[in-house]
Scaffold this motif. Sequence first.
Motif, mmCIF file in Angstrom:
data_model
loop_
_atom_site.group_PDB
_atom_site.id
_atom_site.type_symbol
_atom_site.label_atom_id
_atom_site.label_comp_id
_atom_site.label_asym_id
_atom_site.label_seq_id
_atom_site.Cartn_x
_atom_site.Cartn_y
_atom_site.Cartn_z
ATOM 1 N N UNK A 92 0.810 -1.213 0.000
ATOM 2 C CA UNK A 92 0.000 0.000 0.000
ATOM 3 C C UNK A 92 0.848 1.270 0.000
ATOM 4 N N UNK A 93 2.145 1.097 -0.047
ATOM 5 C CA UNK A 93 3.037 2.246 0.057
ATOM 6 C C UNK A 93 3.519 2.395 1.484
ATOM 7 N N UNK A 94 4.542 3.173 1.648
ATOM 8 C CA UNK A 94 5.159 3.293 2.965
ATOM 9 C C UNK A 94 6.380 2.400 3.030
ATOM 10 N N UNK A 95 7.406 2.878 3.684
ATOM 11 C CA UNK A 95 8.702 2.205 3.690
ATOM 12 C C UNK A 95 9.132 1.902 5.118
ATOM 13 N N UNK A 96 9.472 0.647 5.356
ATOM 14 C CA UNK A 96 10.097 0.249 6.615
ATOM 15 C C UNK A 96 11.601 0.128 6.381
ATOM 16 N N UNK A 97 12.401 0.627 7.321
ATOM 17 C CA UNK A 97 13.842 0.440 7.191
ATOM 18 C C UNK A 97 14.496 0.300 8.557
ATOM 19 N N UNK A 98 15.572 -0.468 8.579
ATOM 20 C CA UNK A 98 16.326 -0.663 9.812
ATOM 21 C C UNK A 98 17.471 0.343 9.875
ATOM 22 N N UNK A 99 17.833 0.720 11.090
ATOM 23 C CA UNK A 99 18.880 1.723 11.288
ATOM 24 C C UNK A 99 19.812 1.284 12.421
ATOM 25 N N UNK A 100 20.625 0.259 12.166
ATOM 26 C CA UNK A 100 21.588 -0.173 13.173
ATOM 27 C C UNK A 100 22.807 0.751 13.140
ATOM 28 N N UNK A 101 23.926 0.265 13.594
ATOM 29 C CA UNK A 101 25.168 1.040 13.478
ATOM 30 C C UNK A 101 26.283 0.100 13.073
#
Length: 307
Positions: free
Chosen positions: A143-152
């Motif tokens: 449906x649209x929309x973005x999930x993203x991970x942000x580790x280091x």
Amino acid sequence: MNKNFKNALAFSILLLTSVTLFAQIEDKKGITAKGAEVVKVKDGFSFTEGPAINRQGDVFFTDQPNDKIYKWNANSNEIVLFREGAGRSNGLYFQLDGKMIAAADLNNELWEIDQYSGEETVLVTSFRGKKLNGPNDVWVRPKGGIYFTDPLYPRAYWEGIRSKEMEQDGKHVYFLSADRTELFRVAEDLTQPNGLVGTPDGKTLYVADIGAKKTWKYDVQEDGYLTNKTLFCEMGSDGMTIDERGNVYLTGNGVTVFDKKGEQIAHIPVPEKWTANVCFGALDRKTLFITASGAVYTVKMKTRGVW
């Protein structure tokens, strides 16, 4: 036959058997094609990552240390350079409109890239007034929309650009709304979130916590928030994909496959020190495309990937 020769022969047979067993694909549920083998397509890269399939079945992937994105042609099996100066992109994923989302961690941003012109649009530069730690992997819901991970993962190329310390107050998972007006956290209790992938109906999201050696399963809400966090399996992962049966493919030591109940059903060994990511390629979505350290590989499958 003297004793020493006999012992040497026995050892050679044992060694050969061990090598053969290591190379064999373990498949309890018949998800790979009959007689399937892991085939090297091309090597000579530094560290391949982020495979993503477009509508034509071609796969784009990154060579992050060299700051390049490549394209694998599903018909010719050829690999060509798509773009240099790719923002040190890591994870990639295609939207329904054909534009590619990239976790570009040179300056800790999220990009949208036109697959024809190669031109980028920067979607996210910061959160709450601070840079992100370094976006790693992405998934776009139907449906649209973005999930993203942000580790280091501190990068050598950050020298002189910014600190290698964590910019945010933790390593989290974020959601960017389809209209790009909202950015918020959806998971704040993970050790080192890395790979992620959702089901084709957009109702379930899997997130690998590679730091805790676990993969979690969430219910996706209409507004993008995640609920009902449930342990899926006792294994973390670098990258992830999913097939039409709901099987989830995790990476690291080759490719390990779990059914929708979280039970291991297959293992595909890859002759590299580290397998970073995986996706289904080709027009019929029956070729498993694997990015592993300095090379990329394919495996013919019986199951079909989803897009």
